[in-house]
Motif scaffolding. Structure first.
Motif, PDB file in Angstrom:
ATOM      1  N   ASN A 102      -7.411  -4.904   4.227  1.00  0.00           N
ATOM      2  CA  ASN A 102      -7.914  -4.347   2.973  1.00  0.00           C
ATOM      3  C   ASN A 102      -9.352  -4.839   2.781  1.00  0.00           C
ATOM      4  OD1 ASN A 102      -8.515  -3.588   0.373  1.00  0.00           O
ATOM      5  ND2 ASN A 102      -6.576  -4.254  -0.493  1.00  0.00           N
ATOM      6  N   ILE A 140       0.813  -1.213   0.000  1.00  0.00           N
ATOM      7  CA  ILE A 140       0.000   0.000   0.000  1.00  0.00           C
ATOM      8  C   ILE A 140       0.850   1.268   0.000  1.00  0.00           C
ATOM      9  CG2 ILE A 140      -1.938  -1.121   1.145  1.00  0.00           C
ATOM     10  CD1 ILE A 140      -0.950   0.122   3.775  1.00  0.00           C
ATOM     11  N   VAL A 194      -5.374   0.726   8.285  1.00  0.00           N
ATOM     12  CA  VAL A 194      -4.272   0.528   7.349  1.00  0.00           C
ATOM     13  C   VAL A 194      -2.961   0.683   8.104  1.00  0.00           C
ATOM     14  CG1 VAL A 194      -3.157   1.356   5.264  1.00  0.00           C
ATOM     15  CG2 VAL A 194      -5.637   1.407   5.430  1.00  0.00           C
ATOM     16  N   ALA A 223      -4.964   1.356  -1.158  1.00  0.00           N
ATOM     17  CA  ALA A 223      -5.182  -0.085  -1.205  1.00  0.00           C
ATOM     18  C   ALA A 223      -5.871  -0.463  -2.517  1.00  0.00           C
ATOM     19  CB  ALA A 223      -6.035  -0.533  -0.016  1.00  0.00           C
TER      20      ALA A 223
END
Length: 441
Positions: free
Chosen positions: A379, A262, A418, A326
């Motif tokens: 994700n 990412i 994240v 993502a």
């Protein structure tokens, strides 16, 4: 101190600073020999200053002072491009579309060329530029607009089956190349980057996906935001043996390794450099806190990570990382008919009895295909479907498996959605104290 010397001094303090500085010098030499517009030069160089964005503010003044002739030529080129655009607009003055305000036209381009599913396939023909002897053969790619009624919510079945039964699979590409309509649209529409970043690319074969995606330039590949493809049932075949690797193992691992990341690869010091081996971009990436300076990290609130790839690792400052975004990944596995039989053997249902996703290395080898997929943890954009040759199918065991996988992949209910997965080694589970090395795949 001279501006360039200041840049050199600051960059050489970092591990990859020398490479970045040499790249900067190479760009300046090429631009001095054959100038291009100043704005394009600034866009090209700005990525090199991602860790020293304040230092970049003096770059344009330095170039103007140090390269006066090239700057004058670049200004003339920019003025010529502006005049070309003006003349193109004048020639299209009779067009109702092209006389709309630029903001409205940009919105129209966005609606027309974005938000589509593009089926990508290859033909037996060789690209015309690679047809001569002595040149490596490259496939000729075909692009087809998906006509499924549900659009981006459609299944991932291959063209000709399920809700994609009416999608074209042969003949010339039918993707609208709008930027070739006229010069004005060509100037206004950044077709290449828009194609990759604002459409979903769907592949009916894992091998085609691998060849196409790793045949792209790094910037184009990094701009992809949505992928859809079939993964072969052979990846989790019950006939798996240590001496027999099911089909497309390397391709499956490589795609998961690359697109699960990412972070901008420039900020990870992983951007491809001249002379790099092509497989480096396909290696798994892992993060951990180095034991040799763990206590120093503790005092600085863990501001430095170790990022590893292959058989080496290096420091990365958290403040320098740039979040890329993502990827949305829609997957489907085409199962053989015997998987859906009522009297199917118990060993087949056992393939989907995965309870501990964190310790797949202790599970049956048929579940090894899940290890690279788990790199997409945290994700929410990863989906897994099942189908046969006629379209989507399911059964209770498969529904339970996909539900458990989705719950695991969605990450913890509390905490950052994240974050880097500190697994300490390739495909690890986060419980390793020290990084360990193993086979590449």
């Amino acid at each position: 101190m001279d501006y360039l010397e200041t840049v050199k001094t600051r960059w050489l303090r970092r591990r990859y600073g020398k490479t970045e500085f040499e790249t900067l010098l190479g760009i300046l030499r090429a631009w001095n020999r054959k100038p291009w517009p100043m704005q394009e030069l600034l866009r090209t160089v700005k990525d090199l200053f991602v860790r020293d964005i304040n230092l970049f503010q003096g770059f344009e003044q330095y170039v103007s002072y140090s390269y006066p002739e090239a700057t004058a030529k670049a200004s003339a080129i920019s003025a010529a491009e502006i005049e070309t655009h003006r003349q193109a607009c004048d020639r299209q003055s009779a067009s109702r579309l092209l006389t709309l305000p630029r903001e409205i036209r940009d919105k129209i381009w966005e609606e027309v060329v974005t938000g589509n599913i593009i089926h990508i396939s290859t033909s037996s023909d060789i690209h015309v530029k690679r047809g001569r002897s002595g040149r490596p053969k490259r496939p000729k790619w075909q692009y087809y607009i998906c006509v499924a009624s549900k659009g981006l919510k459609s299944s991932v079945c291959q063209p000709g089956s399920g809700d994609h039964r009416d999608c074209p699979t042969s003949g010339p590409s039918n993707y609208a190349i709008i930027h070739l309509v006229c010069k004005q649209i060509h100037i206004e529409l950044d077709s290449a980057r828009t194609f990759f970043s604002h459409n979903a690319l769907q592949f009916a074969d894992l091998d085609i996906a691998y060849k196409y995606l790793f045949g792209l330039q790094e910037d184009d590949r990094a701009s992809i935001t949505h992928l859809r493809f079939l993964i072969p049932y052979a990846l989790m075949s019950v006939d798996y043996r240590s001496y027999h690797h099911p089909g497309m193992v390397r391709e499956w691992y490589a795609l998961c390794n690359y697109f699960s990341n990412i972070w901008d690869r420039k900020t990870l010091n992983m951007y491809p450099q001249p002379g790099d081996k092509s497989w480096l971009s396909q290696e798994p990436i892992y993060f951990y806190y180095s034991n040799c300076y763990y206590y120093g990290n503790s005092n600085r609130m863990h501001k430095t990570w170790q990022v590893g790839r292959g058989d080496t690792s290096w420091d990365v400052d958290i403040a320098e990382l740039k979040y890329k975004g993502a990827l949305r990944l829609d997957l489907a596995m085409e199962l053989p008919e015997f998987e859906f039989r009522v009297d199917a053997e118990r060993c087949l249902d056992a393939l989907w009895d995965v309870e501990d996703f964190d310790n797949l290395e202790h599970c049956d080898q048929s579940n090894a295909w899940l290890k690279p997929l788990l790199q997409f943890r945290n994700n929410d954009g990863v989906t897994l479907q099942f189908c046969d040759k006629n379209g989507p199918r399911t059964k209770p065991k498969l529904e339970a498996f996909t539900l458990a996988l989705k719950e695991y992949m969605s990450g913890p209910p509390i905490g950052p959605r994240v974050c880097a997965f500190f697994h300490g080694r390739k495909y690890g589970n986060g419980k390793d104290q020290y990084p360990t090395m193993g086979e590449r795949w």
